[in-house]
Motif scaffolding. Structure first.
Motif, PDB file in Angstrom:
ATOM      1  N   MET A 146      10.901 -22.608 -10.184  1.00  0.00           N
ATOM      2  CA  MET A 146       9.708 -22.607 -11.028  1.00  0.00           C
ATOM      3  C   MET A 146       9.698 -23.845 -11.904  1.00  0.00           C
ATOM      4  O   MET A 146      10.695 -24.554 -12.039  1.00  0.00           O
ATOM      5  N   PHE A 169      10.919 -12.153 -13.695  1.00  0.00           N
ATOM      6  CA  PHE A 169      10.509 -13.245 -14.579  1.00  0.00           C
ATOM      7  C   PHE A 169      11.125 -12.995 -15.958  1.00  0.00           C
ATOM      8  O   PHE A 169      10.978 -11.918 -16.529  1.00  0.00           O
ATOM      9  N   SER A 204      11.277  -9.869  -7.280  1.00  0.00           N
ATOM     10  CA  SER A 204      11.894 -10.904  -8.097  1.00  0.00           C
ATOM     11  C   SER A 204      11.501 -10.661  -9.555  1.00  0.00           C
ATOM     12  O   SER A 204      10.554  -9.919  -9.848  1.00  0.00           O
ATOM     13  N   LEU A 242       7.871  -9.718 -10.702  1.00  0.00           N
ATOM     14  CA  LEU A 242       6.842 -10.505 -10.035  1.00  0.00           C
ATOM     15  C   LEU A 242       6.261  -9.697  -8.877  1.00  0.00           C
ATOM     16  O   LEU A 242       6.788  -8.638  -8.543  1.00  0.00           O
ATOM     17  N   GLY A 285       4.266 -13.496 -17.047  1.00  0.00           N
ATOM     18  CA  GLY A 285       4.709 -13.246 -15.685  1.00  0.00           C
ATOM     19  C   GLY A 285       3.684 -12.606 -14.772  1.00  0.00           C
ATOM     20  O   GLY A 285       3.993 -12.296 -13.622  1.00  0.00           O
ATOM     21  N   GLY A 332      15.449 -20.363 -11.054  1.00  0.00           N
ATOM     22  CA  GLY A 332      14.537 -21.421 -11.461  1.00  0.00           C
ATOM     23  C   GLY A 332      14.224 -21.327 -12.937  1.00  0.00           C
ATOM     24  O   GLY A 332      14.318 -20.249 -13.534  1.00  0.00           O
ATOM     25  N   TRP A 379       4.094 -22.299 -12.680  1.00  0.00           N
ATOM     26  CA  TRP A 379       4.103 -22.091 -11.236  1.00  0.00           C
ATOM     27  C   TRP A 379       5.481 -21.673 -10.772  1.00  0.00           C
ATOM     28  O   TRP A 379       6.499 -22.153 -11.286  1.00  0.00           O
ATOM     29  N   VAL A 380       5.524 -20.795  -9.784  1.00  0.00           N
ATOM     30  CA  VAL A 380       6.784 -20.299  -9.225  1.00  0.00           C
ATOM     31  C   VAL A 380       6.774 -20.590  -7.725  1.00  0.00           C
ATOM     32  O   VAL A 380       5.767 -20.356  -7.038  1.00  0.00           O
ATOM     33  N   SER A 381       7.880 -21.130  -7.222  1.00  0.00           N
ATOM     34  CA  SER A 381       7.981 -21.456  -5.795  1.00  0.00           C
ATOM     35  C   SER A 381       8.822 -20.417  -5.070  1.00  0.00           C
ATOM     36  O   SER A 381       9.709 -19.795  -5.645  1.00  0.00           O
ATOM     37  N   ALA A 416      11.010 -15.215  -5.390  1.00  0.00           N
ATOM     38  CA  ALA A 416      11.041 -16.407  -6.230  1.00  0.00           C
ATOM     39  C   ALA A 416      12.319 -17.205  -6.003  1.00  0.00           C
ATOM     40  O   ALA A 416      13.418 -16.656  -6.033  1.00  0.00           O
ATOM     41  N   VAL A 433      13.257 -17.469 -13.474  1.00  0.00           N
ATOM     42  CA  VAL A 433      13.015 -16.469 -12.436  1.00  0.00           C
ATOM     43  C   VAL A 433      14.314 -16.200 -11.694  1.00  0.00           C
ATOM     44  O   VAL A 433      15.207 -17.045 -11.629  1.00  0.00           O
ATOM     45  N   GLU A 474       0.592 -12.513 -12.229  1.00  0.00           N
ATOM     46  CA  GLU A 474       0.045 -13.473 -11.272  1.00  0.00           C
ATOM     47  C   GLU A 474      -1.412 -13.800 -11.579  1.00  0.00           C
ATOM     48  O   GLU A 474      -2.229 -12.917 -11.849  1.00  0.00           O
TER      49      GLU A 474
END
Length: 311
Positions: A172, A142, A140, A163, A204, A114, A182-184, A169, A130, A206
């Motif tokens: 993103m 970043f 994962s 992460l 990176g 991402g 935002w990271v999905s 991840a 990511v 949270e």
């Protein structure tokens, strides 16, 4: 002068009242196709062919948009990664940019999953990315690439960052209006059973996380933003369909769902968007109206001057 002032007022009203064109861009795995999607209807407005590079044929892995260019990423099993900029106005692919190898934990090969474009406080642009964790590694990663050094090679602007260990991840994006990152993905041990989003800072770390139980069973592959709205690109395994879901970023509530037409084959691998640009037709209409009023005003002035001279 009165006509010209009225024309300016009309121009302002037309531009403010006119609808805006805010599109999403999605990538598909099978043939690397890039789709342009309307955020209000989910309609596919246009589709573009994959980047023209026969020597780099891996599936797309992430997509980002900076309001000007779309960046489509690809990576290979040996850790090579490239990004192809695409001009959606001219419909042209630009020369690719090579990224520092996607490696984690002292050299383990990972893949690009991402991307998002972030502008820092000094006005410098960064391509954030990511990578999901390989099977033998629980985290994962970043990445932060310096986009200001393009074209050519993109180097890390900072060392890669791990992460949260319980998060995988898969995509993103960066909200261009707020700068939020935002990271999905999903939470371990069952990523499909625990879909989630996390918000991170530019380094990176949270900040917050958002659970999406309504999307259980789906693979979250990308994020996009449009004037405060958040969209998540998913692969719905039950329906065997690619979908775009609008999510309330505060509550996690699903606000809307669009299913992409089945004619566009392949698994959705990335989503981005968020630029709001007034429709070109609106500006053209307003400009024509002003031009007409200016001509009319000039004609009135000319007749007035001629009448005065005649008298």
């Amino acid at each position: 002068m009165r006509y010209f002032v009225h024309g300016l007022l009309g121009f302002w009203v037309v531009c403010c009242a006119s609808p805006c064109n805010a599109d999403l861009f999605a990538t598909l795995a099978r043939d690397g196709m890039l789709l342009r999607i309307d955020t209000n209807t989910g309609d596919v407005l246009r589709h573009y062919s994959s980047p023209p590079d026969p020597d780099f044929t891996s599936s797309p892995a992430g997509v980002a948009y900076d309001g000007d260019l779309v960046y489509v990423g690809r990576s290979t099993p040996d850790g090579l990664a490239r990004v192809w900029p695409f001009d959606p106005v001219e419909k042209d692919w630009l020369p690719s940019l090579e990224l520092d190898p996607i490696t984690v934990h002292g050299g383990t090969i990972a893949r690009l999953d991402g991307m998002g474009v972030y502008t820092d406080g000094d006005g410098l642009r960064h391509l954030l990315a990511v990578s999901r964790s390989p099977q033998e590694i629980p985290t994962s990663t970043f990445f932060d690439y310096d986009l200001s050094l393009a074209p050519g090679m993109l180097h890390w602007s900072a060392a890669p960052v791990e992460l949260p260990i319980d998060f995988v991840a898969l995509g993103m994006d960066v909200d261009p209006a707020t700068g939020e990152i935002w990271v999905s993905g999903g939470l371990t041990p069952s990523v499909l059973g625990n879909p989630a989003l996390i918000r991170v800072d530019p380094f990176g770390a949270e900040i917050d996380r958002l659970l999406l139980p309504e999307l259980a069973g789906a693979t979250l592959r990308g994020l996009a933003f449009d004037d405060g709205r958040m969209f998540v690109g998913i692969r719905n395994a039950v329906a065997s369909a690619n979908q775009i879901v609008e999510v309330d970023r505060n509550s996690g509530e699903i606000l809307n769902t669009f299913t992409l037409p089945s004619e566009f084959e392949g698994i959705l691998t990335g989503l981005t968007g968020g630029a709001v640009v007034p429709e070109p037709a609106t500006w053209a209409i307003a400009f024509t109206a002003i031009a007409g009023l200016w001509v009319r005003a000039s004609s009135v002035r000319s007749r007035t001057v001629t009448a005065r001279r005649s008298s």
